[in-house]
Design an enzyme around this catalytic site. Structure first.
Site, mmCIF file in Angstrom:
data_model
loop_
_atom_site.group_PDB
_atom_site.id
_atom_site.type_symbol
_atom_site.label_atom_id
_atom_site.label_comp_id
_atom_site.label_asym_id
_atom_site.label_seq_id
_atom_site.Cartn_x
_atom_site.Cartn_y
_atom_site.Cartn_z
ATOM 1 N N ARG A 140 27.312 1.330 -25.498
ATOM 2 C CA ARG A 140 27.380 1.685 -26.924
ATOM 3 C C ARG A 140 27.728 3.166 -27.053
ATOM 4 N NH1 ARG A 140 22.920 3.074 -29.151
ATOM 5 N NH2 ARG A 140 21.704 1.302 -28.393
ATOM 6 N N TYR A 196 42.164 0.670 -50.543
ATOM 7 C CA TYR A 196 41.930 -0.665 -49.990
ATOM 8 C C TYR A 196 40.675 -1.279 -50.643
ATOM 9 C CZ TYR A 196 40.792 -4.182 -46.491
ATOM 10 O OH TYR A 196 40.483 -5.353 -45.860
ATOM 11 N N ASP A 227 43.121 7.822 -44.887
ATOM 12 C CA ASP A 227 43.347 6.498 -44.306
ATOM 13 C C ASP A 227 44.847 6.392 -44.014
ATOM 14 O OD1 ASP A 227 43.867 3.767 -43.865
ATOM 15 O OD2 ASP A 227 42.226 3.119 -45.149
ATOM 16 N N LYS A 242 45.870 -3.617 -38.090
ATOM 17 C CA LYS A 242 47.191 -3.699 -38.703
ATOM 18 C C LYS A 242 48.271 -3.240 -37.703
ATOM 19 C CE LYS A 242 44.429 -4.820 -42.004
ATOM 20 N NZ LYS A 242 43.947 -3.894 -43.011
HETATM 21 C C1 LIG Z 1 42.678 -3.541 -43.584
HETATM 22 C C2 LIG Z 1 42.460 -2.172 -44.091
HETATM 23 C C3 LIG Z 1 41.214 -1.545 -43.971
HETATM 24 C C4 LIG Z 1 40.005 -2.250 -43.372
HETATM 25 O O1 LIG Z 1 40.187 -2.545 -42.038
HETATM 26 P P1 LIG Z 1 39.551 -3.835 -41.282
HETATM 27 O O2 LIG Z 1 40.079 -3.680 -39.905
HETATM 28 O O3 LIG Z 1 40.042 -5.041 -42.002
HETATM 29 O O4 LIG Z 1 38.078 -3.699 -41.382
HETATM 30 C C5 LIG Z 1 41.095 -0.239 -44.412
HETATM 31 N N1 LIG Z 1 42.135 0.411 -44.967
HETATM 32 C C6 LIG Z 1 43.345 -0.174 -45.123
HETATM 33 C C7 LIG Z 1 44.460 0.609 -45.735
HETATM 34 C C8 LIG Z 1 43.546 -1.469 -44.684
HETATM 35 O O5 LIG Z 1 44.744 -2.046 -44.848
#
Ligand SMILES: *Cc1c(COP(=O)(O)O)cnc(C)c1O
Length: 379
Positions: free
Chosen positions: A46, A98, A170, A195
């Site tokens: 961890r 998001y 982000d 993604k």
């Molecule tokens: C999908 C997404 C998230 C969250 O990520 P997860 O891997 O689904 O928890 C956060 N920000 C953006 C822009 C996203 O597309």
């Protein structure tokens, strides 16, 4: 080192113990100590694991930051970063963040006494207007999801610095291949590695990179304390995905340009959102601050009924949440990814029932355009 070279040679490109050119999956939870507290840098997975560490070093290198962290999802990464705030603190966020970010802020952190204001971060005046005496952080997503609005990272980061606010970005949509927010002044970069970074619709993962060692210590404390770490198998898959990030981002972009060219001026399409379009309100900024426009396109076909007709006829665009993978995906944000945002707020933002969002894959661009052609035909 140029970007495509860094994707291959950056971070820890081979296993320091064996020379293996693919860092092995260290499927292990604990490590032998030679004496009490005497070990080779790892005590418990961890706290640290060599495979995860290789990924964390790799993403820190790609994002031009001081230290990286890998989490079990993008939301776990977001949660850990937001856990740097204290009860009574106030945070300003991009208004069309998001849906999951909106939810954690309004439904989880609100209960812990963290206040938030959502503002159109494409305007510095709007951000300024949201400031309160106890504002401690600014969270920007750029380009946004699904409206592809672009925030000026250099301008906003110097504004945030002057007020000693923690500036979090982000960077999921552009990835470090197209955009490096820390180089433009961000303190922390976040990713849903689920993604583009993973890129193959097979892993859920999150990454965070900080700009300096002090933040690194703080975030490592939270990561270890809360424990939503990425496992070694998934860390390895994310590294495997990252190696081809450059090739994939170029391919997504090329196909996106062909699709945008086709959709522009189509009678069934009321509006197109794509930063690469000269008519996009922040087109010049997008050109200046990122090296590419990305593979996400949103367009409005006027109504929810029309949107579902279009989707039914498509062959190569799979109806699914998520984005950024090799296969083309289509979604209706209002009913899917952004359903957790109240209808009234969604409509204010422009996330209508007729808005379709496509994540352009790396199939042959001509096939994708043909597919859209047959699905958008007027009956
Ligand atoms: C999908 C997404 C998230 C969250 O990520 P997860 O891997 O689904 O928890 C956060 N920000 C953006 C822009 C996203 O597309």
């Amino acid at each position: 080192m140029k970007r495509k070279t860094k994707l291959i040679h950056g971070g820890i490109p081979f296993d320091p113990h064996t020379g293996a050119v693919s860092v092995p999956i260290y499927q292990v939870s604990t490590y032998k100590q030679d004496d009490i507290g005497v070990h080779k840098g790892y005590e418990y997975s961890r706290t640290g694991n060599p495979t995860r560490h290789a990924l964390e070093t790799y993403i820190a290198d790609l994002e031009e930051g001081a230290r990286g962290f890998a989490f079990s999802s993008g939301m776990a990464a977001t949660h850990a970063v937001l856990s740097l705030l204290n009860s009574g603190d106030h945070i300003i966020l991009t208004d069309d963040v998001y849906g999951g970010t909106y939810r954690i802020i309004t439904k989880v952190l609100a209960r812990l006494g963290i206040e938030a204001t959502f503002a159109d971060t494409t305007s510095i005046e709007e951000i300024e207007g949201a400031v309160r005496p106890h504002t401690k952080a600014l969270f920007v997503e750029t380009p946004t999801n699904p409206l592809l609005k672009v925030t000026d990272l250099a301008v906003v980061s110097s504004w945030a610095k002057a007020r000693q606010l923690l500036f979090i970005v982000d960077n999921t949509f552009n990835t470090p291949y197209w955009q490096t927010p820390i180089a433009l002044g961000a303190d922390i970069v976040l990713h849903s590695a689920t993604k583009y970074i993973g890129g193959h619709s097979d892993v859920v993962a999150g990454l965070a990179v900080v700009s300096d060692e002090r933040l690194g210590e703080e975030l490592h404390f939270v990561q270890n304390a809360t424990g939503a770490v990425l496992g070694p198998q998934d860390s390895w898959l994310i590294m495997r995905g990252l190696k081809t990030l450059g090739l994939r981002m170029e391919a997504h972009e090329e196909n996106a340009r062909a699709i945008v060219a086709y959709l522009s001026g189509h009678p069934a399409v009321r509006r197109i959102y794509y930063p690469g379009l000269a008519s996009h309100p922040q087109h010049e900024l997008a050109k200046r601050q990122a090296r590419g426009f990305g593979g996400m396109i949103s367009f409005d076909v006027g109504s929810g009924a029309k949107a579902s007709e279009v989707i039914k006829r498509l062959k190569y665009f799979t109806l699914a949440e998520s984005l950024g993978a090799v296969e083309s995906l289509i979604s209706v944000p209002a009913k899917m990814t952004h359903a957790s945002i109240p209808r009234e707020r969604r409509e204010q933002l422009g996330i209508t029932d007729g808005l379709l969002r496509i994540s352009v894959g790396i199939e042959d661009g001509e096939d994708l355009v043909e597919d859209l052609k047959q699905s958008l035909r007027e009956e």
